[in-house]
Design an enzyme around this catalytic site. Sequence first.
Site, PDB file in Angstrom:
ATOM      1  N   LYS A   1       7.726  -0.888   6.737  1.00 57.07           N
ATOM      2  CA  LYS A   1       7.646   0.399   6.027  1.00 57.07           C
ATOM      3  C   LYS A   1       8.919   0.581   5.234  1.00 57.07           C
ATOM      4  O   LYS A   1      10.009   0.249   5.685  1.00 57.07           O
ATOM      5  CB  LYS A   1       7.407   1.559   6.998  1.00 57.07           C
ATOM      6  CG  LYS A   1       8.459   1.738   8.037  1.00 57.07           C
ATOM      7  CD  LYS A   1       8.186   2.975   8.868  1.00 57.07           C
ATOM      8  CE  LYS A   1       9.124   3.056  10.041  1.00 57.07           C
ATOM      9  NZ  LYS A   1       8.989   4.233  10.856  1.00 57.07           N
TER      10      LYS A   1
ATOM     11  N   ARG B   1      -3.188   8.606  17.094  1.00 61.24           N
ATOM     12  CA  ARG B   1      -2.405   7.416  17.338  1.00 61.24           C
ATOM     13  C   ARG B   1      -2.161   7.179  18.831  1.00 61.24           C
ATOM     14  O   ARG B   1      -2.085   6.051  19.271  1.00 61.24           O
ATOM     15  CB  ARG B   1      -1.091   7.622  16.606  1.00 61.24           C
ATOM     16  CG  ARG B   1      -0.126   6.608  16.815  1.00 61.24           C
ATOM     17  CD  ARG B   1       1.141   7.115  16.197  1.00 61.24           C
ATOM     18  NE  ARG B   1       2.205   6.496  16.898  1.00 61.24           N
ATOM     19  CZ  ARG B   1       3.205   5.865  16.321  1.00 61.24           C
ATOM     20  NH1 ARG B   1       3.300   5.837  15.033  1.00 61.24           N
ATOM     21  NH2 ARG B   1       4.120   5.296  17.032  1.00 61.24           N
TER      22      ARG B   1
ATOM     23  N   GLU C   1       0.871  -1.187   0.000  1.00 62.96           N
ATOM     24  CA  GLU C   1       0.000   0.000   0.000  1.00 62.96           C
ATOM     25  C   GLU C   1       0.900   1.228   0.000  1.00 62.96           C
ATOM     26  O   GLU C   1       2.067   1.148   0.406  1.00 62.96           O
ATOM     27  CB  GLU C   1      -0.840   0.054   1.290  1.00 62.96           C
ATOM     28  CG  GLU C   1      -1.914  -0.990   1.378  1.00 62.96           C
ATOM     29  CD  GLU C   1      -2.477  -1.089   2.802  1.00 62.96           C
ATOM     30  OE1 GLU C   1      -1.973  -0.396   3.704  1.00 62.96           O
ATOM     31  OE2 GLU C   1      -3.401  -1.877   2.986  1.00 62.96           O
TER      32      GLU C   1
ATOM     33  N   ARG D   1      -2.028   9.508  11.747  1.00 64.89           N
ATOM     34  CA  ARG D   1      -2.786   8.269  11.934  1.00 64.89           C
ATOM     35  C   ARG D   1      -4.093   8.572  12.648  1.00 64.89           C
ATOM     36  O   ARG D   1      -4.111   9.320  13.626  1.00 64.89           O
ATOM     37  CB  ARG D   1      -1.952   7.305  12.780  1.00 64.89           C
ATOM     38  CG  ARG D   1      -2.538   5.923  12.972  1.00 64.89           C
ATOM     39  CD  ARG D   1      -2.170   5.051  11.816  1.00 64.89           C
ATOM     40  NE  ARG D   1      -2.567   3.670  11.944  1.00 64.89           N
ATOM     41  CZ  ARG D   1      -1.742   2.671  12.209  1.00 64.89           C
ATOM     42  NH1 ARG D   1      -0.467   2.921  12.420  1.00 64.89           N
ATOM     43  NH2 ARG D   1      -2.181   1.429  12.262  1.00 64.89           N
TER      44      ARG D   1
ATOM     45  N   LYS E   1       2.482   4.463   1.544  1.00 62.42           N
ATOM     46  CA  LYS E   1       2.675   4.996   2.897  1.00 62.42           C
ATOM     47  C   LYS E   1       2.300   6.471   2.847  1.00 62.42           C
ATOM     48  O   LYS E   1       3.032   7.294   2.297  1.00 62.42           O
ATOM     49  CB  LYS E   1       4.112   4.814   3.381  1.00 62.42           C
ATOM     50  CG  LYS E   1       4.279   5.262   4.840  1.00 62.42           C
ATOM     51  CD  LYS E   1       5.655   4.956   5.374  1.00 62.42           C
ATOM     52  CE  LYS E   1       5.733   5.101   6.897  1.00 62.42           C
ATOM     53  NZ  LYS E   1       5.281   6.371   7.431  1.00 62.42           N
TER      54      LYS E   1
HETATM   55  N1  LIG Z   1      -0.928   2.237   4.256  1.00 62.72           N
HETATM   56  C1  LIG Z   1      -0.526   2.396   5.504  1.00 62.72           C
HETATM   57  N2  LIG Z   1      -0.622   1.381   6.394  1.00 62.72           N
HETATM   58  C2  LIG Z   1      -0.195   1.533   7.677  1.00 62.72           C
HETATM   59  N3  LIG Z   1       0.365   2.667   8.165  1.00 62.72           N
HETATM   60  C3  LIG Z   1       0.496   3.708   7.300  1.00 62.72           C
HETATM   61  C4  LIG Z   1       0.062   3.622   5.958  1.00 62.72           C
HETATM   62  N4  LIG Z   1       0.311   4.811   5.373  1.00 62.72           N
HETATM   63  C5  LIG Z   1       0.875   5.586   6.294  1.00 62.72           C
HETATM   64  N5  LIG Z   1       1.011   4.952   7.463  1.00 62.72           N
HETATM   65  C6  LIG Z   1       1.638   5.532   8.662  1.00 62.72           C
HETATM   66  O1  LIG Z   1       2.896   4.905   8.840  1.00 62.72           O
HETATM   67  C7  LIG Z   1       3.078   4.537  10.185  1.00 62.72           C
HETATM   68  C8  LIG Z   1       3.795   3.222  10.239  1.00 62.72           C
HETATM   69  O2  LIG Z   1       5.119   3.425  10.582  1.00 62.72           O
HETATM   70  P1  LIG Z   1       5.529   3.337  12.123  1.00 62.72           P
HETATM   71  O3  LIG Z   1       4.767   2.255  12.766  1.00 62.72           O
HETATM   72  O4  LIG Z   1       6.997   3.235  12.192  1.00 62.72           O
HETATM   73  O5  LIG Z   1       5.022   4.703  12.708  1.00 62.72           O
HETATM   74  P2  LIG Z   1       5.828   6.053  12.776  1.00 62.72           P
HETATM   75  O6  LIG Z   1       6.850   5.932  13.838  1.00 62.72           O
HETATM   76  O7  LIG Z   1       4.805   7.117  12.912  1.00 62.72           O
HETATM   77  O8  LIG Z   1       6.539   6.112  11.394  1.00 62.72           O
HETATM   78  P3  LIG Z   1       6.820   7.361  10.502  1.00 62.72           P
HETATM   79  O9  LIG Z   1       7.506   8.364  11.399  1.00 62.72           O
HETATM   80  O10 LIG Z   1       7.699   6.736   9.458  1.00 62.72           O
HETATM   81  O11 LIG Z   1       5.493   7.827  10.008  1.00 62.72           O
HETATM   82  C9  LIG Z   1       1.707   4.384  10.747  1.00 62.72           C
HETATM   83  O12 LIG Z   1       1.680   4.703  12.128  1.00 62.72           O
HETATM   84  C10 LIG Z   1       0.856   5.328   9.932  1.00 62.72           C
HETATM   85  O13 LIG Z   1       0.721   6.565  10.596  1.00 62.72           O
END
Ligand SMILES: Nc1ncnc2c1ncn2[C@@H]1O[C@H](COP(=O)(O)OP(=O)(O)OP(=O)(O)O)[C@@H](O)[C@H]1O
EC number: 6.5.1.1
Length: 560
Positions: A428, A280, A251, A258, A253
């Site tokens: 990711k 989140r 998918e 979130r 990103k």
């Molecule tokens: N298709 C998707 N599926 C799941 N998560 C997604 C998607 N697109 C974007 N995201 C975002 O990516 C995050 C997943 O990466 P991670 O769990 O490392 O969180 P993060 O620390 O907020 O990462 P980042 O700072 O890279 O956004 C999710 O929390 C979400 O906010």
Amino acid sequence: MKFTTFADRLDEIEAESGDLETIQQVAALLAAADAELPVVARFVQGRVFPAWSTSTLDIGPSLCYTAIARAAGPNVSTDDIESQLADRGEIGAVAESYEFGDQQGLAAFGSGGTTGLTITEVDDELRALAATDGAGSQDQKIDRLFGLFRQCSPLEARYLARLVLGEMRIGVGEGAVRDAISEAFDQPPEAVSRALQVTNDYGEVAAVARDEGQAGLDSLDLELGRPVQSMLAQAGTAADALDSWGEAAAEIKFDGARVQIHVEEGEEPDGIGMVSIYSRNMDDVTAALPDIVDFVERTVTDPCIIDGEVVAVDDTGDPLPFQHVLRRFRRKHDIEQMRDEVELRLDAFDCLRVGSQSLLTKTLGERHRHLVNVLGDSDAVADLLLSDNPDELAAFEADALEAGHEGIMLKNPQSTYSPGDRGQNWLKRKPDVETVDLVVTGAEWGEGRRASFLGTFLLSVREPETDSYRTIGKVATGITDEKLAELTDLLEPEIQSESGQTVDIHPSVVFEVGYEEIQPSPTYSSGYALRFPRFITVRTDKSPADAETVERIERLAESQ
Ligand SMILES: Nc1ncnc2c1ncn2[C@@H]1O[C@H](COP(=O)(O)OP(=O)(O)OP(=O)(O)O)[C@@H](O)[C@H]1O
């Protein structure tokens, strides 16, 4: 249970360094509780409200210091508390150093300084304090907190101060309380873990484990209006994904914030009721996002829980960087005006519940089908490419980057949804510079033209087992004067103590920081330092609990 008994037990637990012994002591504390078990299970980790609850005490350091100073008597000022804090290093030790008003009175009557406060009374009072609102509420909060402190013995004051500031730090992390519930009430650890994942309430789970056993734990499930933690991802590549799963679901990103959207049941004609949107870290952000609420009300036909990302878009519908979404995300004022300035869209990628059916144990593919059903033919559902072909996945990634997205997500098509888990089932993939999310725990006032701004920021990572923070470096670059002014406004109320140019800051703000490399370092208490740290943004969508852990930094350092 008397609050003094609880404080005695915490004192013993704090002195214990062995993990197993700590779990046993927490288990004994839980087993000794009666009707107040839920409160004990929350207080022991420094919580008054369960993690899903949107209630907060909203007690900042200065309010707490004022209450302590007042309880300590007319000769003690808030400045005295701050200078004590600089000497003693933490608020519990400062609070403990005073004999409070009622204690002196009681001692004079030969009571030996024992207090009558029960843990339930402390909980009731803190809940009443949290509910104060509107004009004069700060003064009412100080009055209530002062009222509690003046009834405390020094040891009780140590833990009350830490509790209200959310800094319990007795070496009891969430894992220890989970294991202690399992041990105290003789329940399988997996059943306790699952119940905690779906309820986010250690108090409720402890009481159900004790009163209803495993059948009760198994019957706990997702509830509409009660957010659960989001499933998280690790960094990884398409090759990693195909090696592990044979086939991957890819998918986009999305570079937004979130959200977890809860749509409750309602009256006909449309059958849906209240829509709530959670961040989140499970804060209620519904009021800031009326356009997303409108969209969901127009589109969704069944009660459900949707997981996704809200993204800011330009006039042509192309995604804008994450910073734009933050201008809307937690806004309390000028919401309608901002709605016109920053357009948002929903990109939904998961569905956790439909009607009364929880989907957590269904596969990604099944959950995606439900997602398509609840969102009808709207284009809010993220495209999902199922592929076992590395070239096809590489082309998908190239297209995503070309369209202005930050990368792609690769998911195990057979995986279930595990709330709060940063496991191997979601990867990711983003080609950009590495960033980490770190907690600001200190700063330095600037010099000359920047003397009224905080300039250099001390950054820390979390140590979840002991519920504490370890430093990893300082950041001073990448910040404009305008941003410095904003950061100073944000952080000044969180200052705990000052010494010359240097200030200690209550851990509450998370910075996203870019870096070139993570290096071993004797200077910082995490044992690591960032090479060329650079401020990227404030992660207002994250709380310190979401920041990087020492363990994650170790893994990042190893994988460089
Ligand atoms: N298709 C998707 N599926 C799941 N998560 C997604 C998607 N697109 C974007 N995201 C975002 O990516 C995050 C997943 O990466 P991670 O769990 O490392 O969180 P993060 O620390 O907020 O990462 P980042 O700072 O890279 O956004 C999710 O929390 C979400 O906010």
